[in-house]
Structures are given as structure tokens and as C-alpha cells.
Design an enzyme around this catalytic site. Structure first.
Site, PDB file in Angstrom:
ATOM      1  N   VAL A 111      14.948   8.168  83.548  1.00 14.77           N
ATOM      2  CA  VAL A 111      13.666   7.958  82.856  1.00 14.77           C
ATOM      3  C   VAL A 111      13.821   8.456  81.419  1.00 14.77           C
ATOM      4  O   VAL A 111      14.900   8.887  81.006  1.00 14.77           O
ATOM      5  CB  VAL A 111      12.492   8.667  83.588  1.00 14.77           C
ATOM      6  CG1 VAL A 111      12.387   8.190  85.029  1.00 14.77           C
ATOM      7  CG2 VAL A 111      12.635  10.187  83.552  1.00 14.77           C
ATOM      8  N   HIS A 161      26.157  11.635  83.543  1.00 14.33           N
ATOM      9  CA  HIS A 161      25.837  11.028  82.252  1.00 14.33           C
ATOM     10  C   HIS A 161      26.683   9.774  82.042  1.00 14.33           C
ATOM     11  O   HIS A 161      27.866   9.848  81.719  1.00 14.33           O
ATOM     12  CB  HIS A 161      26.085  12.058  81.136  1.00 14.33           C
ATOM     13  CG  HIS A 161      25.751  11.552  79.767  1.00 14.33           C
ATOM     14  ND1 HIS A 161      26.421  11.962  78.642  1.00 14.33           N
ATOM     15  CD2 HIS A 161      24.821  10.672  79.336  1.00 14.33           C
ATOM     16  CE1 HIS A 161      25.921  11.354  77.583  1.00 14.33           C
ATOM     17  NE2 HIS A 161      24.949  10.566  77.974  1.00 14.33           N
TER      18      HIS A 161
HETATM   19  C1  LIG Z   1      19.889  14.040  62.303  1.00 13.33           C
HETATM   20  C2  LIG Z   1      20.824  13.987  63.447  1.00 13.33           C
HETATM   21  C3  LIG Z   1      20.369  13.001  64.415  1.00 13.33           C
HETATM   22  C4  LIG Z   1      21.421  12.760  65.425  1.00 13.33           C
HETATM   23  C5  LIG Z   1      20.973  11.580  66.160  1.00 13.33           C
HETATM   24  C6  LIG Z   1      22.064  11.070  67.001  1.00 13.33           C
HETATM   25  C7  LIG Z   1      21.589   9.811  67.616  1.00 13.33           C
HETATM   26  C8  LIG Z   1      22.486   9.500  68.723  1.00 13.33           C
HETATM   27  C9  LIG Z   1      21.721   8.795  69.796  1.00 13.33           C
HETATM   28  C10 LIG Z   1      22.173   9.366  71.102  1.00 13.33           C
HETATM   29  C11 LIG Z   1      21.805   8.420  72.183  1.00 13.33           C
HETATM   30  C12 LIG Z   1      22.371   8.908  73.435  1.00 13.33           C
HETATM   31  C13 LIG Z   1      23.782   8.498  73.587  1.00 13.33           C
HETATM   32  C14 LIG Z   1      24.189   8.525  74.993  1.00 13.33           C
HETATM   33  O1  LIG Z   1      23.785   9.678  75.649  1.00 13.33           O
HETATM   34  C15 LIG Z   1      25.649   8.376  75.128  1.00 13.33           C
HETATM   35  C16 LIG Z   1      26.073   6.972  74.814  1.00 13.33           C
HETATM   36  O2  LIG Z   1      25.897   6.098  75.607  1.00 13.33           O
HETATM   37  S1  LIG Z   1      26.807   6.720  73.326  1.00 13.33           S
HETATM   38  C17 LIG Z   1      27.187   4.996  73.353  1.00 13.33           C
HETATM   39  C18 LIG Z   1      28.558   4.821  73.905  1.00 13.33           C
HETATM   40  N1  LIG Z   1      28.854   3.440  73.902  1.00 13.33           N
HETATM   41  C19 LIG Z   1      29.638   2.890  73.009  1.00 13.33           C
HETATM   42  O3  LIG Z   1      30.176   3.526  72.146  1.00 13.33           O
HETATM   43  C20 LIG Z   1      29.835   1.426  73.183  1.00 13.33           C
HETATM   44  C21 LIG Z   1      30.246   0.783  71.939  1.00 13.33           C
HETATM   45  N2  LIG Z   1      30.606  -0.576  72.253  1.00 13.33           N
HETATM   46  C22 LIG Z   1      31.814  -0.907  72.618  1.00 13.33           C
HETATM   47  O4  LIG Z   1      32.721  -0.092  72.673  1.00 13.33           O
HETATM   48  C23 LIG Z   1      32.046  -2.346  72.955  1.00 13.33           C
HETATM   49  O5  LIG Z   1      31.022  -3.122  72.445  1.00 13.33           O
HETATM   50  C24 LIG Z   1      32.135  -2.584  74.492  1.00 13.33           C
HETATM   51  C25 LIG Z   1      30.849  -2.142  75.230  1.00 13.33           C
HETATM   52  C26 LIG Z   1      33.330  -1.809  75.063  1.00 13.33           C
HETATM   53  C27 LIG Z   1      32.339  -4.045  74.778  1.00 13.33           C
HETATM   54  O6  LIG Z   1      33.216  -4.576  73.852  1.00 13.33           O
HETATM   55  P1  LIG Z   1      34.408  -5.560  74.212  1.00 13.33           P
HETATM   56  O7  LIG Z   1      35.273  -4.961  75.255  1.00 13.33           O
HETATM   57  O8  LIG Z   1      35.048  -5.993  72.926  1.00 13.33           O
HETATM   58  O9  LIG Z   1      33.782  -6.808  74.892  1.00 13.33           O
HETATM   59  P2  LIG Z   1      32.559  -7.719  74.572  1.00 13.33           P
HETATM   60  O10 LIG Z   1      31.888  -7.379  73.277  1.00 13.33           O
HETATM   61  O11 LIG Z   1      33.035  -9.116  74.777  1.00 13.33           O
HETATM   62  O12 LIG Z   1      31.583  -7.273  75.755  1.00 13.33           O
HETATM   63  C28 LIG Z   1      32.043  -7.220  77.112  1.00 13.33           C
HETATM   64  C29 LIG Z   1      30.865  -7.420  77.998  1.00 13.33           C
HETATM   65  O13 LIG Z   1      29.959  -6.331  77.817  1.00 13.33           O
HETATM   66  C30 LIG Z   1      28.696  -6.823  77.418  1.00 13.33           C
HETATM   67  N3  LIG Z   1      28.066  -5.892  76.480  1.00 13.33           N
HETATM   68  C31 LIG Z   1      28.616  -5.424  75.346  1.00 13.33           C
HETATM   69  N4  LIG Z   1      27.762  -4.584  74.751  1.00 13.33           N
HETATM   70  C32 LIG Z   1      26.664  -4.568  75.522  1.00 13.33           C
HETATM   71  C33 LIG Z   1      25.432  -3.883  75.453  1.00 13.33           C
HETATM   72  N5  LIG Z   1      25.181  -3.047  74.459  1.00 13.33           N
HETATM   73  N6  LIG Z   1      24.538  -4.064  76.435  1.00 13.33           N
HETATM   74  C34 LIG Z   1      24.787  -4.893  77.469  1.00 13.33           C
HETATM   75  N7  LIG Z   1      25.949  -5.571  77.602  1.00 13.33           N
HETATM   76  C35 LIG Z   1      26.857  -5.399  76.649  1.00 13.33           C
HETATM   77  C36 LIG Z   1      28.966  -8.150  76.758  1.00 13.33           C
HETATM   78  O14 LIG Z   1      27.843  -8.970  76.834  1.00 13.33           O
HETATM   79  C37 LIG Z   1      30.096  -8.673  77.607  1.00 13.33           C
HETATM   80  O15 LIG Z   1      29.585  -9.204  78.799  1.00 13.33           O
HETATM   81  P3  LIG Z   1      30.130 -10.602  79.342  1.00 13.33           P
HETATM   82  O16 LIG Z   1      29.848 -11.615  78.307  1.00 13.33           O
HETATM   83  O17 LIG Z   1      31.594 -10.395  79.593  1.00 13.33           O
HETATM   84  O18 LIG Z   1      29.346 -10.784  80.602  1.00 13.33           O
HETATM   85  N1  NAD Z   2      20.254   4.481  75.892  1.00 16.95           N
HETATM   86  C1  NAD Z   2      21.414   5.134  75.865  1.00 16.95           C
HETATM   87  O1  NAD Z   2      22.329   4.794  75.097  1.00 16.95           O
HETATM   88  C2  NAD Z   2      21.647   6.268  76.798  1.00 16.95           C
HETATM   89  C3  NAD Z   2      22.948   6.608  77.143  1.00 16.95           C
HETATM   90  C4  NAD Z   2      23.197   7.639  78.063  1.00 16.95           C
HETATM   91  C5  NAD Z   2      22.131   8.342  78.605  1.00 16.95           C
HETATM   92  N2  NAD Z   2      20.853   8.001  78.239  1.00 16.95           N
HETATM   93  C6  NAD Z   2      19.767   8.735  78.894  1.00 16.95           C
HETATM   94  O2  NAD Z   2      19.311   7.959  79.998  1.00 16.95           O
HETATM   95  C7  NAD Z   2      17.904   8.154  80.169  1.00 16.95           C
HETATM   96  C8  NAD Z   2      17.204   6.809  80.067  1.00 16.95           C
HETATM   97  O3  NAD Z   2      17.462   6.260  78.815  1.00 16.95           O
HETATM   98  P1  NAD Z   2      17.184   4.707  78.521  1.00 16.95           P
HETATM   99  O4  NAD Z   2      17.807   4.436  77.202  1.00 16.95           O
HETATM  100  O5  NAD Z   2      17.539   3.901  79.696  1.00 16.95           O
HETATM  101  O6  NAD Z   2      15.613   4.735  78.363  1.00 16.95           O
HETATM  102  P2  NAD Z   2      14.592   3.514  78.414  1.00 16.95           P
HETATM  103  O7  NAD Z   2      13.426   3.904  77.590  1.00 16.95           O
HETATM  104  O8  NAD Z   2      15.307   2.244  78.112  1.00 16.95           O
HETATM  105  O9  NAD Z   2      14.192   3.466  79.963  1.00 16.95           O
HETATM  106  C9  NAD Z   2      13.513   4.495  80.598  1.00 16.95           C
HETATM  107  C10 NAD Z   2      12.794   3.861  81.776  1.00 16.95           C
HETATM  108  O10 NAD Z   2      12.239   4.899  82.581  1.00 16.95           O
HETATM  109  C11 NAD Z   2      11.047   4.400  83.120  1.00 16.95           C
HETATM  110  N3  NAD Z   2      10.185   5.497  83.553  1.00 16.95           N
HETATM  111  C12 NAD Z   2       9.512   6.384  82.788  1.00 16.95           C
HETATM  112  N4  NAD Z   2       8.796   7.223  83.566  1.00 16.95           N
HETATM  113  C13 NAD Z   2       9.038   6.841  84.842  1.00 16.95           C
HETATM  114  C14 NAD Z   2       8.585   7.309  86.097  1.00 16.95           C
HETATM  115  N5  NAD Z   2       7.730   8.327  86.185  1.00 16.95           N
HETATM  116  N6  NAD Z   2       9.034   6.693  87.208  1.00 16.95           N
HETATM  117  C15 NAD Z   2       9.886   5.660  87.132  1.00 16.95           C
HETATM  118  N7  NAD Z   2      10.351   5.161  85.969  1.00 16.95           N
HETATM  119  C16 NAD Z   2       9.923   5.748  84.837  1.00 16.95           C
HETATM  120  C17 NAD Z   2      10.419   3.621  81.979  1.00 16.95           C
HETATM  121  O11 NAD Z   2       9.429   2.710  82.447  1.00 16.95           O
HETATM  122  C18 NAD Z   2      11.629   2.945  81.368  1.00 16.95           C
HETATM  123  O12 NAD Z   2      11.855   1.665  81.881  1.00 16.95           O
HETATM  124  C19 NAD Z   2      17.494   9.173  79.114  1.00 16.95           C
HETATM  125  O13 NAD Z   2      17.537  10.441  79.666  1.00 16.95           O
HETATM  126  C20 NAD Z   2      18.558   8.981  78.030  1.00 16.95           C
HETATM  127  O14 NAD Z   2      18.736  10.114  77.214  1.00 16.95           O
HETATM  128  C21 NAD Z   2      20.583   6.986  77.366  1.00 16.95           C
END
Ligand SMILES: CCCCCCCCCCCCC[C@H](O)CC(=O)SCCNC(=O)CCNC(=O)[C@H](O)C(C)(C)COP(=O)(O)OP(=O)(O)OC[C@H]1O[C@@H](n2cnc3c(N)ncnc32)[C@H](O)[C@@H]1OP(=O)(O)O
Ligand code: NAD
Length: 236
Positions: A111, A161
Site C-alpha cells: 500500500v 523490497h
Molecule cells: C531531495 C532528495 C529526494 C530524494 C528522492 C529520491 C526519489 C527516489 C524515489 C524512490 C522510489 C522508491 C524506489 C524503490 O523503492 C526502489 C526501486 O524500485 S528503484 C527503481 C529500480 N528500477 C530500475 O532501475 C529500472 C530501470 N529500468 C531498467 O533497468 C530497464 O528499463 C528494464 C526494466 C530492465 C527493462 O529494460 P530492457 O531489459 O532493456 O527491456 P525492455 O525495455 O524491452 O523491457 C522489458 C520488458 O519490461 C517491460 N517494462 C520495462 N519497464 C517497465 C515499467 N516501468 N513498467 C512495466 N513494464 C516495464 C517492457 O514493457 C518489456 O515488456 P515486454 O514488452 O517484453 O512484455
Molecule cells: N513505485 C516504486 O517504484 C516502488 C518500488 C519499490 C517499493 N515501493 C513501495 O511499494 C509500496 C507501494 O508503492 P506503489 O508505487 O505500488 O504505490 P501505488 O500508489 O501505485 O499503489 C498503492 C496501492 O495501495 C492501495 N491501498 C491503499 N490503501 C489500501 C488499503 N487499506 N487496502 C488495500 N489497498 C490499499 C491503493 O489503492 C493503491 O492502489 C510503497 O510502500 C512503496 O514505497 C515502490
């Protein structure tokens, strides 16, 4: 926080643990960005799953997105002569009925990233879920111990995570809290294996490992922008 937690990892104490994930029922709570990818991963691994949302509007939106992801995955698997059974309600169910939590063996909460909401949910889970159920949170950075404090079973609370997009990214951070049991850690590791992901056990501190590295990195990028630096100068 991290130093006291680091003393508590007892993975070496585990001699035997065998869990057949395809016979246990998993619940994914929240069907947003992460819930959609997590459910897709679970179904691909043949793990029966119930996807729970807070209301019908969010549920229908989430269901549509999951079905699209699964159709694409099914097409890819068919090319390798494999099938994906995702239209069977015994394998994948969508609901807004919290009562279905009673029967699940493992919950993955995804959530909104809000401590008050997570604590409310974990309190509810702890009351409703059966005694052995493992309670996992997909929090990006929040304190696992504080989330666990809302339950009567902190030994069964653990961070799992996933990284976005969760059905593609292979890293799974497994975060143990002060009270997390060795069995909970081993179960989460086995779940990672079942999902063909790489489980990495880490301690409990803000942002764990991935986001602890990413946050300052992003922060510096923001500072550069604020200062009007749109790239580093190269050369003399
Ligand atoms: C002031 C200070 C402020 C600080 C703020 C900080 C903000 C930070 C915010 C934190 C948020 C929380 C973060 C979280 O807890 C942790 C994370 O998740 S961090 C994110 C990590 N993820 C990445 O880094 C992914 C980056 N992307 C990639 O590496 C590539 O795009 C990929 C996913 C590996 C895919 O790339 P490729 O292998 O080249 O292949 P394709 O592009 O062809 O894609 C393959 C396949 O995957 C599907 N796809 C790609 N991206 C997505 C997407 N985002 N969502 C859904 N699907 C995706 C794509 O459609 C392909 O599917 P197919 O066509 O094969 O069916
Ligand atoms: N988005 C990211 O890149 C990412 C990556 C790793 C982890 N996370 C973590 O995963 C969690 C979800 O992130 P998200 O990006 O999927 O958020 P999101 O806003 O896309 O989805 C959250 C969902 O939770 C549902 N929800 C809220 N209250 C609820 C309840 N009481 N019962 C059932 N469902 C409820 C909402 O309707 C919504 O669909 C967070 O803790 C986030 O920090 C996010």
C-alpha cells in the site's frame, strides 16, 4: 538501528526448511504499481494468489493492468511451449474482502508509503491472519521494527523490497527487524528463489541498501539542477 539489527541475523541456525510455494496461498495487498508487478511474478511462479484492494475502483484498475501484464507474459511463455494458468480463480483471485486474509499463508503488503497506514494494516493483519502467516512489507525505506510493533507477532514481520517493475527486476531486498525469526528470513529467501529473483538479506535502516545509496545520489542531482549545473564540464 542498523548495528543492533546486524547482531540478530541467525540464518546459520537453520538446518532444514522446506516450503512448497505452489501449495501455499499468498495475498498481495495493494494493486498499484508494485502490487501489479508482484502479483504477476507470483502467478508466473505458479503461486496461488489473492489480490486485495481498498475499493472496487482501484481493484478494477489494478486487475486490468495485471491481466495485461499476464497476457504479455503468457504470450512469451507460449513461444517456449509453456502455458500460464491465470484465468483460474483458484490460482488468481481479485477482491476487496478483507475476510479472505484469514486463509493466507503469506502476505505481501504494497500500500502507499505511509507509516500510519502500514501500521493500521499490520495491526489488522495480525488480528485476522492465521497464527503461522508471514507478514511481509514492500516498504521502500520505512522502519520494519515500527511496522512490526503494530502486531502481536513481530517475529513473523519482514521486509520484502521488490524493485520496479517488479515482474522484471530480479533484486529482492529481504530486511530483517530486531525480532524477525530465522524461519521468516529463510522463508523470504525461498520465496525469492521461487520467483527466480536474487534475494539479498539486509539490515533495517532508512532506505535499507538500495535506496540508502539512491537517495543521496538523486539528492546530489537535484542540488546540481538547483545550482544551474546541467552537466559536468569535460576537458581543459
Ligand atoms: C531531495 C532528495 C529526494 C530524494 C528522492 C529520491 C526519489 C527516489 C524515489 C524512490 C522510489 C522508491 C524506489 C524503490 O523503492 C526502489 C526501486 O524500485 S528503484 C527503481 C529500480 N528500477 C530500475 O532501475 C529500472 C530501470 N529500468 C531498467 O533497468 C530497464 O528499463 C528494464 C526494466 C530492465 C527493462 O529494460 P530492457 O531489459 O532493456 O527491456 P525492455 O525495455 O524491452 O523491457 C522489458 C520488458 O519490461 C517491460 N517494462 C520495462 N519497464 C517497465 C515499467 N516501468 N513498467 C512495466 N513494464 C516495464 C517492457 O514493457 C518489456 O515488456 P515486454 O514488452 O517484453 O512484455
Ligand atoms: N513505485 C516504486 O517504484 C516502488 C518500488 C519499490 C517499493 N515501493 C513501495 O511499494 C509500496 C507501494 O508503492 P506503489 O508505487 O505500488 O504505490 P501505488 O500508489 O501505485 O499503489 C498503492 C496501492 O495501495 C492501495 N491501498 C491503499 N490503501 C489500501 C488499503 N487499506 N487496502 C488495500 N489497498 C490499499 C491503493 O489503492 C493503491 O492502489 C510503497 O510502500 C512503496 O514505497 C515502490
Amino acid at each position: 538501528q542498523s548495528s543492533s539489527a546486524s547482531k540478530k541475523c541467525h540464518c546459520q541456525e537453520i538446518n532444514f526448511l522446506f516450503i512448497v510455494f505452489d501449495s501455499i496461498l499468498l495475498l498481495s495487498l495493494g494493486l498499484g504499481t508494485m502490487g501489479q508487478g508482484i502479483v504477476t511474478s507470483l502467478v508466473k511462479a505458479n503461486i496461488p494468489v489473492v489480490a486485495l484492494e481498498q475499493n472496487l475502483e482501484y481493484l478494477n484498475k489494478g486487475r486490468k493492468a495485471v491481466m495485461l501484464l499476464l497476457e504479455r507474459e503468457a504470450m512469451k511463455m507460449e513461444e517456449g511451449a509453456q502455458t500460464l494458468d491465470f484465468h483460474n480463480p483458484a490460482r488468481l483471485q481479485f477482491t476487496v474482502d478483507f475476510d479472505l486474509m484469514r486463509d493466507v499463508d503469506l502476505v505481501i503488503e504494497a500500500v502507499f508509503e505511509n507509516m500510519a497506514l502500514k501500521k493500521e494494516i499490520f495491526h489488522k493483519l495480525s488480528k485476522i491472519c492465521k497464527p503461522g502467516a508471514l507478514l511481509c512489507t514492500n516498504t521502500s525505506a520505512l522502519n520494519i521494527d515500527e511496522i512490526a510493533s503494530a502486531t502481536s507477532r513481530p517475529q513473523q514481520v519482514i521486509g520484502t523490497h521488490f524493485f520496479s517493475p517488479a515482474h522484471v527486476m530480479r533484486l529482492l531486498e529481504i530486511i530483517y527487524g530486531r525480532h524477525t525469526s530465522p524461519t521468516a528470513i529463510a522463508t523470504a529467501m525461498q520465496l525469492a528463489k521461487a520467483l527466480k529473483k536474487v534475494g539479498v538479506v539486509v539490515g533495517n535502516c532508512f532506505g535499507f541498501v538500495g535506496n540508502r545509496m539512491m537517495f543521496p545520489y538523486v539528492q546530489q542531482a537535484v542540488f546540481l539542477l538547483e545550482e544551474g549545473n546541467f552537466g559536468f564540464k569535460i576537458g581543459p
